[in-house]
Write an enzyme that holds these catalytic residues in place. Structure first.
Site, mmCIF file in Angstrom:
data_model
loop_
_atom_site.group_PDB
_atom_site.id
_atom_site.type_symbol
_atom_site.label_atom_id
_atom_site.label_comp_id
_atom_site.label_asym_id
_atom_site.label_seq_id
_atom_site.Cartn_x
_atom_site.Cartn_y
_atom_site.Cartn_z
ATOM 1 C CG ASP A 44 -1.836 1.186 1.230
ATOM 2 O OD1 ASP A 44 -2.899 1.081 0.583
ATOM 3 O OD2 ASP A 44 -1.498 2.228 1.836
ATOM 4 C CE1 TYR A 49 0.476 7.838 3.221
ATOM 5 C CE2 TYR A 49 0.974 5.658 2.368
ATOM 6 C CZ TYR A 49 0.102 6.524 2.972
ATOM 7 O OH TYR A 49 -1.153 6.080 3.336
ATOM 8 C CE LYS A 78 -3.777 4.818 0.669
ATOM 9 N NZ LYS A 78 -2.369 4.534 1.038
ATOM 10 C CG HIS A 111 -4.501 9.998 0.654
ATOM 11 N ND1 HIS A 111 -3.148 9.870 0.453
ATOM 12 C CD2 HIS A 111 -4.718 9.498 1.891
ATOM 13 C CE1 HIS A 111 -2.579 9.324 1.510
ATOM 14 N NE2 HIS A 111 -3.517 9.095 2.405
#
Ligand code: A2P
Length: 304
Positions: A44, A49, A78, A111
Site C-alpha cells: 500500500d 508518503y 492514492k 486519499h
C-alpha cells in the site's frame, strides 16, 4: 498467505498488505523487499508518503528478474488532495506510476474527500489557519478517476477516509462503483456501522493503522491488557492478535513496519483463530478514538 478478498469488479486483493506511511526513505526499500520475500503480495503506497521513488526501485528489480510477476502483486496508491482538479488527476497518477516504475496500478484511491488548493507546500493554510481549498466536487474528481480505468492506467478505483454519508452520495452517481474505502480501524476505532454500510454496498474496506499507528505506547491497542491477555492465550504477539481481529471482520489490513522481524511476524496470522467470544471482547474496546485526524491541522472538522 495472500487470502484474497473479492472486489466488486471481480478482481481480488490479498487481505494482508504492507503499509508504507511513515516508512522513511532509506528504510522503505528494505522493508518492501523483506515483505515480498516473506510472502506479502500487496503493498500500500501513496504519493504523499514521499517514498514512492524508492519503492519503485524494488518493484523494478523484482519484476525485471521474473522471480515474482507483476500480476502477482497488488499495488495501491492514492491521489493527494491537491490533485483533485479533473485536469490534475491523470498527471498525478502518471507521476505515481513513473515513481513506482509501473505500467498500471491495481487500485488508486482518492486519499481524502477534500480538494486542496495546489501548492508546493502540499497543505496551504489561510490567515485563519484554515486549509485552502478549490471548488471541485468529489463527483468531478471521481469522473477523472473513472477515466483512469478506461485508459487502463488503473484496474480499480476507490476512496479513503470517506464517511458513510460521503460514500452514500458517491454511490448515487458513480458509473464505476468504488471498490474500496480505506479508513482507520483498530479496536479503539472499530467503525462497525461504516464497515456494515460498505459491505452491504459491495465496497471492500481496508483497515489502516491497525496497530494504533504512532500513538503513545501506553495508549495504543497494542498495549491494551485485553489484547495482551489474548496474545498470551494464543502464544501470539499483540500485533498478530490485532491483525487477526481485522481479518476475521472481513477487512483488508495493512500494518506498517520497517523492522524486518516485525514484517515477518505480522504475516504469521493465518495459523490461528479468535473465537466469537474473543472477537466480542475486542469489539468492546471501541471508544471511537482516532489516532489519525488532521482536522486540527487543517482548521476544519473533517469527520464532524
Ligand atoms: P516499526 O516500523 O518500527 O516496526 P500501524 O500499522 O497501526 O500504523 O502501526 C505502525 C507502528 O507499529 C509503527 O510504529 C511500527 O513500528 C509498529 N509496529 C509494526 N509492527 C509491529 C509489531 N509486530 N509489534 C510492535 N510494533 C509494531
Amino acid at each position: 498467505m495472500t487470502n484474497p478478498i473479492l472486489l466488486n469488479n471481480n478482481k481480488t486483493i490479498p487481505a494482508l498488505g504492507l503499509g508504507t506511511w511513515r516508512s522513511e526513505p532509506g528504510k522503505v526499500k528494505a522493508a518492501v523487499q523483506t515483505a515480498l520475500n516473506a510472502g506479502y503480495r500487496h503493498i500500500d503506497c501513496a504519493a504523499i508518503y514521499m517514498n514512492e521513488p524508492e519503492i519503485g526501485e524494488v518493484f523494478s528489480t523484482t519484476f525485471s528478474d521474473d522471480k515474482i510477476l507483476r500480476e502477482e502483486v497488488f499495488i495501491t496508491s492514492k491521489l493527494w488532495n491537491s490533485e483533485h482538479h479533473p485536469d490534475a488527476v491523470e498527471k498525478a497518477c502518471r507521476k505515481t506510476l513513473a515513481d513506482l516504475q509501473l505500467e498500471y496500478l491495481d487500485l488508486y484511491l482518492i486519499h481524502w474527500g477534500i480538494a486542496f488548493k495546489p501548492s508546493e507546500q502540499k497543505e496551504l493554510l489561510d490567515e485563519n489557519g484554515m486549509i485552502m481549498t478549490i471548488p471541485v466536487s468529489i463527483q468531478e474528481t471521481w469522473r477523472a478517476m473513472e477515466n483512469l480505468v478506461e485508459k487502463g492506467l488503473v484496474n480499480s478505483i476507490g476512496v479513503a477516509n470517506f464517511t458513510t454519508m460521503m460514500l452514500f452520495d458517491l454511490l448515487t452517481y458513480a458509473k464505476i462503483q468504488p471498490a474500496m474505502n480505506q479508513v482507520e480501524i483498530h479496536p479503539y476505532n472499530a467503525q462497525p456501522e461504516l464497515i456494515n454500510f460498505c459491505h452491504s454496498n459491495s465496497v471492500a474496506v481496508t483497515a489502516y493503522s491497525p496497530l494504533g499507528s504512532f500513538g503513545a505506547e501506553h495508549n495504543r491497542p497494542i498495549s491494551d491488557k485485553t489484547i495482551l491477555s489474548l496474545a498470551k492465550a494464543h502464544q501470539k504477539s499483540p500485533a498478530q492478535v490485532l491483525i487477526r481481529w481485522s481479518l476475521q471482520r472481513g477487512l483488508v489490513v495493512i500494518p506498517k513496519s520497517t523492522n524486518p522481524d516485525r514484517i515477518v511476524e505480522n504475516a504469521k496470522v493465518f495459523d490461528f483463530e479468535l473465537s466469537d467470544d474473543e472477537m466480542m471482547q475486542i469489539n468492546k474496546l471501541n471508544k471511537n478514538y482516532r489516532f489519525v485526524d488532521p482536522s486540527k491541522r487543517w482548521g476544519l472538522g473533517y469527520f464532524n
